[in-house]
Structure formats: structure tokens, C-alpha cells
Design a protein around this motif. Structure first.
Motif, PDB file in Angstrom:
ATOM      1  N   LYS A   1       0.840  -1.195   0.000  1.00  0.00           N
ATOM      2  CA  LYS A   1       0.000   0.000   0.000  1.00  0.00           C
ATOM      3  C   LYS A   1       0.876   1.246   0.000  1.00  0.00           C
ATOM      4  O   LYS A   1       2.069   1.191   0.332  1.00  0.00           O
ATOM      5  CB  LYS A   1      -0.940   0.001   1.206  1.00  0.00           C
ATOM      6  CG  LYS A   1      -0.268   0.211   2.552  1.00  0.00           C
ATOM      7  CD  LYS A   1      -1.336   0.347   3.654  1.00  0.00           C
ATOM      8  CE  LYS A   1      -0.679   0.718   4.987  1.00  0.00           C
ATOM      9  NZ  LYS A   1      -1.680   0.961   6.036  1.00  0.00           N
ATOM     10  N   LYS A   2       0.269   2.348  -0.392  1.00  0.00           N
ATOM     11  CA  LYS A   2       0.994   3.619  -0.459  1.00  0.00           C
ATOM     12  C   LYS A   2       0.179   4.659   0.290  1.00  0.00           C
ATOM     13  O   LYS A   2      -1.050   4.658   0.205  1.00  0.00           O
ATOM     14  CB  LYS A   2       1.174   4.014  -1.914  1.00  0.00           C
ATOM     15  CG  LYS A   2       2.229   5.079  -2.155  1.00  0.00           C
ATOM     16  CD  LYS A   2       2.646   5.079  -3.618  1.00  0.00           C
ATOM     17  CE  LYS A   2       3.886   5.946  -3.797  1.00  0.00           C
ATOM     18  NZ  LYS A   2       4.471   5.795  -5.128  1.00  0.00           N
ATOM     19  N   GLU A   3       0.875   5.531   1.011  1.00  0.00           N
ATOM     20  CA  GLU A   3       0.141   6.573   1.724  1.00  0.00           C
ATOM     21  C   GLU A   3       0.955   7.859   1.737  1.00  0.00           C
ATOM     22  O   GLU A   3       2.167   7.854   1.498  1.00  0.00           O
ATOM     23  CB  GLU A   3      -0.185   6.137   3.154  1.00  0.00           C
ATOM     24  CG  GLU A   3       0.990   6.109   4.099  1.00  0.00           C
ATOM     25  CD  GLU A   3       0.581   5.812   5.540  1.00  0.00           C
ATOM     26  OE1 GLU A   3      -0.569   5.405   5.760  1.00  0.00           O
ATOM     27  OE2 GLU A   3       1.421   6.019   6.422  1.00  0.00           O
TER      28      GLU A   3
ATOM     29  N   ASP B   1       5.442  10.738   0.179  1.00  0.00           N
ATOM     30  CA  ASP B   1       4.877   9.477  -0.318  1.00  0.00           C
ATOM     31  C   ASP B   1       5.690   8.315   0.238  1.00  0.00           C
ATOM     32  O   ASP B   1       6.924   8.268   0.059  1.00  0.00           O
ATOM     33  CB  ASP B   1       4.916   9.440  -1.853  1.00  0.00           C
ATOM     34  CG  ASP B   1       3.958  10.439  -2.471  1.00  0.00           C
ATOM     35  OD1 ASP B   1       2.940  10.749  -1.826  1.00  0.00           O
ATOM     36  OD2 ASP B   1       4.239  10.923  -3.582  1.00  0.00           O
ATOM     37  N   VAL B   2       5.000   7.396   0.905  1.00  0.00           N
ATOM     38  CA  VAL B   2       5.652   6.236   1.523  1.00  0.00           C
ATOM     39  C   VAL B   2       4.940   4.968   1.067  1.00  0.00           C
ATOM     40  O   VAL B   2       3.705   4.908   1.059  1.00  0.00           O
ATOM     41  CB  VAL B   2       5.626   6.332   3.063  1.00  0.00           C
ATOM     42  CG1 VAL B   2       6.324   5.132   3.694  1.00  0.00           C
ATOM     43  CG2 VAL B   2       6.284   7.630   3.533  1.00  0.00           C
ATOM     44  N   SER B   3       5.712   3.962   0.687  1.00  0.00           N
ATOM     45  CA  SER B   3       5.165   2.671   0.271  1.00  0.00           C
ATOM     46  C   SER B   3       5.454   1.622   1.338  1.00  0.00           C
ATOM     47  O   SER B   3       6.509   1.656   1.982  1.00  0.00           O
ATOM     48  CB  SER B   3       5.792   2.226  -1.059  1.00  0.00           C
ATOM     49  OG  SER B   3       5.523   3.161  -2.078  1.00  0.00           O
ATOM     50  N   TYR B   4       4.520   0.688   1.511  1.00  0.00           N
ATOM     51  CA  TYR B   4       4.659  -0.358   2.523  1.00  0.00           C
ATOM     52  C   TYR B   4       4.378  -1.725   1.902  1.00  0.00           C
ATOM     53  O   TYR B   4       3.444  -1.880   1.109  1.00  0.00           O
ATOM     54  CB  TYR B   4       3.651  -0.160   3.664  1.00  0.00           C
ATOM     55  CG  TYR B   4       3.706   1.187   4.321  1.00  0.00           C
ATOM     56  CD1 TYR B   4       4.539   1.429   5.413  1.00  0.00           C
ATOM     57  CD2 TYR B   4       2.905   2.231   3.858  1.00  0.00           C
ATOM     58  CE1 TYR B   4       4.571   2.672   6.025  1.00  0.00           C
ATOM     59  CE2 TYR B   4       2.934   3.475   4.456  1.00  0.00           C
ATOM     60  CZ  TYR B   4       3.771   3.697   5.539  1.00  0.00           C
ATOM     61  OH  TYR B   4       3.803   4.922   6.131  1.00  0.00           O
ATOM     62  N   TYR B   5       5.163  -2.695   2.283  1.00  0.00           N
ATOM     63  CA  TYR B   5       4.872  -4.092   1.940  1.00  0.00           C
ATOM     64  C   TYR B   5       4.754  -4.884   3.240  1.00  0.00           C
ATOM     65  O   TYR B   5       5.634  -4.822   4.100  1.00  0.00           O
ATOM     66  CB  TYR B   5       5.977  -4.708   1.075  1.00  0.00           C
ATOM     67  CG  TYR B   5       5.915  -6.225   1.078  1.00  0.00           C
ATOM     68  CD1 TYR B   5       4.955  -6.903   0.327  1.00  0.00           C
ATOM     69  CD2 TYR B   5       6.783  -6.975   1.874  1.00  0.00           C
ATOM     70  CE1 TYR B   5       4.872  -8.289   0.367  1.00  0.00           C
ATOM     71  CE2 TYR B   5       6.703  -8.355   1.917  1.00  0.00           C
ATOM     72  CZ  TYR B   5       5.748  -9.013   1.159  1.00  0.00           C
ATOM     73  OH  TYR B   5       5.653 -10.374   1.213  1.00  0.00           O
TER      74      TYR B   5
ATOM     75  N   GLU C   1      11.036   4.731  -5.607  1.00  0.00           N
ATOM     76  CA  GLU C   1      10.512   4.622  -6.977  1.00  0.00           C
ATOM     77  C   GLU C   1      11.279   3.573  -7.783  1.00  0.00           C
ATOM     78  O   GLU C   1      10.724   2.934  -8.673  1.00  0.00           O
ATOM     79  CB  GLU C   1      10.600   5.965  -7.720  1.00  0.00           C
ATOM     80  CG  GLU C   1       9.684   7.033  -7.176  1.00  0.00           C
ATOM     81  CD  GLU C   1      10.387   7.922  -6.158  1.00  0.00           C
ATOM     82  OE1 GLU C   1       9.953   9.068  -6.008  1.00  0.00           O
ATOM     83  OE2 GLU C   1      11.358   7.473  -5.514  1.00  0.00           O
TER      84      GLU C   1
ATOM     85  N   ASP D   1       9.663   7.485  -1.172  1.00  0.00           N
ATOM     86  CA  ASP D   1       9.795   8.054  -2.519  1.00  0.00           C
ATOM     87  C   ASP D   1      10.641   9.320  -2.456  1.00  0.00           C
ATOM     88  O   ASP D   1      10.431  10.170  -1.580  1.00  0.00           O
ATOM     89  CB  ASP D   1       8.421   8.387  -3.098  1.00  0.00           C
ATOM     90  CG  ASP D   1       7.647   7.138  -3.510  1.00  0.00           C
ATOM     91  OD1 ASP D   1       8.106   6.028  -3.190  1.00  0.00           O
ATOM     92  OD2 ASP D   1       6.584   7.282  -4.143  1.00  0.00           O
TER      93      ASP D   1
END
Length: 381
Positions: free
Chosen positions: A22-24, A36-40, A60, A88
Motif C-alpha cells: 500500500k501507499k500513503e 509518499d511512503v510505500s509499505y509491503y 521509486e 519516494d
């Protein structure tokens, strides 16, 4: 109505399938910015387990690559499942502001200091508050962002246990400061430098840093320098992540034939100590007790026989009784221990117990029976 319900259910399924990534937008007090931060998260995440945390800059480019390696290697049992957080930094080339340093001192600029606090006092605490995180934390960066990770070595205690530095652009004096900090830190550190062989402005500094780190002799420092002949500054990223995972999570994998020959057989220490230290390190770093692989038990058993290290058979037998209680392995190894130290009566009784239990791997009831018959013939039991 049924058709509506069906589409609604399909929607929930699709959302669930994509829920692992998800990204938030993260509101940062330290940066006074929205980032912008992405999570797995592993698909089967549970609060009953602990998960290593991997912080990835240049998300990215690097986030998907790191996630792919985590998913692939954890599914094969070559590393524990992990949580990955990517920051990001591509928009407006903000990576250069985030990781900027003062030219005279080589230390972070004002923005760099804020970004340092953003990761250490906002992002990581946020994840630790909401998820069950293991002690082990990895930092992954590339060129300028790789250099930025080094600043966490300057703390009294490093925030990260592992650093993956891919083709770093080094700040002034890093070739001396990094080795000095790695030498001073009293904790388990995995430090990976991955570089292409082609000429660059930083190549000589990287080679100097490599030379200085290689001179450090500490059991708690696990240093890896991997150089690729045919890679360039772009392709080195793909080479780097997979190789770093090979280096760092090697202890989590089954003992390899090469490891057996070069590290266990050649060591002056008891064979069982190698196994004991390996699994103690896994528990210390990852926060859980990993079941001992059958492959590893057999490797240590073979080393006991090869090195005439019969004292190691006793603790190995006790381990097998605990980890493989239904099988004959523990009692068979214990019987061999008594046999080798000259206690045939105890050996005879122990092999009898082994005979009554389940076979495993190459150990069969016939083998236990042969031992029993041989002891009968020699000692008349």
C-alpha cells in the motif's frame, strides 16, 4: 441483488489481494512536508510473529526490487518474512535535498538532519507502534542515498543492523569515518558495499574505504564487498540487492556444502558450537527461535564423525530429542556418543530406544539393530 452482492464480494477480494502493498501520504512534523511512503506486509502477517524491517530509499526504483527479493527468498525459506518501507524521493529530485551534506564537514545539511530525524523518530517508530517488528533492521540505498545510511553509524548504537550500500557517492572523509565507526560499534553489523567496476569519481574513495574496513577484525562485523565486472551504474542495482540478501541472510539458510567444507570442517571449535552460535544469532537478530533444519543437524553430525568430535554428539542428541522427538535420531546419536567414550552398556540401552522410534533421513531401524547386535557380540549383553 445477487449480482450486486457478487460484484461487491469480488471487489473485496481484489482489495484483499492487493492489501500486501500500500501507499500513503505521510505527514511529517520533522520535515514539515507530506511524503509518499510505500509499505509491503506479508500476506499472512500476524501479531504472533516478529518481522525484520527494511527501510528503502529511492523507493521509486528500489522498492519493487527489494519486495520481489523478500517475497521470493522468504517463500523458499532463505530469509524470514519481512516488512518493507520505501520512501519516494524522485519527485523534483528531492533525494539530493534529503541526503545533502556540507562540503567542508561531510555531515548532513539542515535538510539532511531533518530527513535523518524523519526516518529515525517518525517512520520507524510509526511502524514499530503498529506492527510486531524484530530487532533486525536493514537500510537500503543507492549512490547519494547509500551514503546517507552511514550517518546512522555515528550514533552510540546504530539504528540499523544491516546496510546495503549500492554504488555509494561518498561524503568527505567517509572512507575513514565508516571504518572507524564499524570498528567502534559494539553490536552485530552487516555492512554490504556493492559496486560496478567501471571508472567513477568515487571509485578510489570506495576502494580506500574497502581497504580500511577489511583491516578490521571483529566477529560482530560481517563485511561484504562485491564488485561486478560487466555492470554499470544502473544495472548494478539489480545485481546488488539479490547479492546483499545472499550475504546477510546466509545464516538463515540451510548449511551449504561449501559452508560445511570451508567453515565447519576447518574450524578448531566443536562442531556443535557452530550450530549453536548460528541459531542463537538468528534468535538474537530476528526475535524468534527458528526450528533447527534437518539438513543442519545432518551437516553437524557428519562434521562430528569427520573431525572425531564425539563430544559434540551428546548436545546434538539432546537437541534432536527436543526438535525431532518422534524419531530415532536423538537416541541414535546418543548411542554413538556412549559407544565412542567407552560406555557400551549405556550405548546398548540407548540403541534399543532408538530402534523403537521412527526412522528419519538415512537412519533406519536396521542400523540401530546392527549396533545392538555388534554390542551383544562384543560384550554379551
Amino acid at each position: 441483488m445477487k449480482k450486486c452482492l457478487l460484484f461487491l464480494l469480488m471487489g473485496f477480494v481484489c482489495l484483499n489481494l492487493g492489501a500486501q502493498v500500500k501507499k500513503e501520504i505521510f505527514e511529517s512534523f520533522k520535515l514539515q512536508e507530506r511524503r509518499d511512503v510505500s509499505y509491503y506486509f506479508p500476506e499472512d502477517y500476524t501479531d504472533e510473529k516478529k518481522y525484520p524491517l527494511l527501510i528503502v530509499l529511492d523507493a521509486e526504483y528500489l522498492f519493487d526490487l527489494v519486495v520481489a527479493n523478500v517475497k521470493f527468498q522468504s517463500r523458499l525459506g532463505h530469509m524470514p518474512q519481512a516488512i518493507v518501507v520505501g520512501i519516494d524521493q524522485g519527485k523534483n529530485d528531492i533525494r539530493w535535498e534529503d541526503c545533502a551534506y556540507e562540503e567542508d564537514s561531510g555531515l548532513p545539511s539542515d535538510k539532511g538532519k531533518m530527513f535523518f530525524e524523519f526516518l529515525g523518530t517518525e517512520i520507524i517508530p510509526y511502524i514499530e507502534t503498529n506492527y510486531n517488528i524484530a530487532p533486525f533492521k536493514m537500510f537500503v540505498g543507492y549512490d547519494i542515498t547509500a551514503n546517507f545510511g552511514n550517518y546512522y553509524l555515528f550514533k552510540d548504537r546504530s539504528l540499523f543492523n544491516s546496510y546495503v550500500s549500492i554504488s555509494p557517492i561518498l561524503a568527505p572523509e567517509m572512507e575513514n569515518r565508516v571504518p572507524a565507526r564499524l570498528s567502534a560499534l559494539d553490536q552485530e553489523i552487516f555492512y554490504n558495499v556493492i559496486v560496478e567496476k567501471e571508472a567513477s569519481d568515487d571509485r578510489q574513495l570506495i576502494l580506500q574505504m574497502n581497504h580500511n574496513i577489511k583491516s578490521i577484525t571483529k566477529e560482530s562485523l560481517h563485511y561484504f564487498f562485491d564488485e561486478y565486472e560487466n555492470a554499470d551504474h544502473v544495472s548494478i542495482v539489480a545485481y546488488g540487492v539479490g547479492k546483499a540478501f545472499d550475504n546477510v541472510f546466509n545464516m538463515f539458510r540451510p548449511i551449504s556444502p561449501k559452508e560445511y567444507k570451508t567453515e565447519i570442517i576447518t574450524s578448531d571449535e566443536p562442531a556443535f558450537k557452530y550450530l549453536e552460535d548460528r541459531y542463537a544469532l538468528i534468535e538474537k537478530l530476528f526475535g524468534f527461535e527458528k526450528p533447527v533444519e534437518l539438513n543442519d543437524v545432518m551437516a553437524i553430525y557428519a562434521a562430528c564423525r569427520k573431525k572425531d568430535d564425539f563430544e559434540s554428539l551428546k548436545p546434538l542428541a539432546e537437541l534432536c530429542k527436543e526438535q525431532y522427538p518422534e524419531t530415532m535420531m536423538g537416541f541414535y546419536f546418543e548411542g554413538e556418543y556412549y559407544e565412542e567414550i567407552g560406555e557400551p552398556k549405556k550405548a546398548y540401552k540407548t540403541f534399543e530406544k532408538a530402534f523403537q522410534m521412527e526412522e528419519i533421513d538415512f537412519l533406519t531401524k536396521d542400523m540401530a539393530l546392527e549396533k545392538i547386535d555388534a554390542l551383544k557380540a562384543d560384550f554379551g549383553y
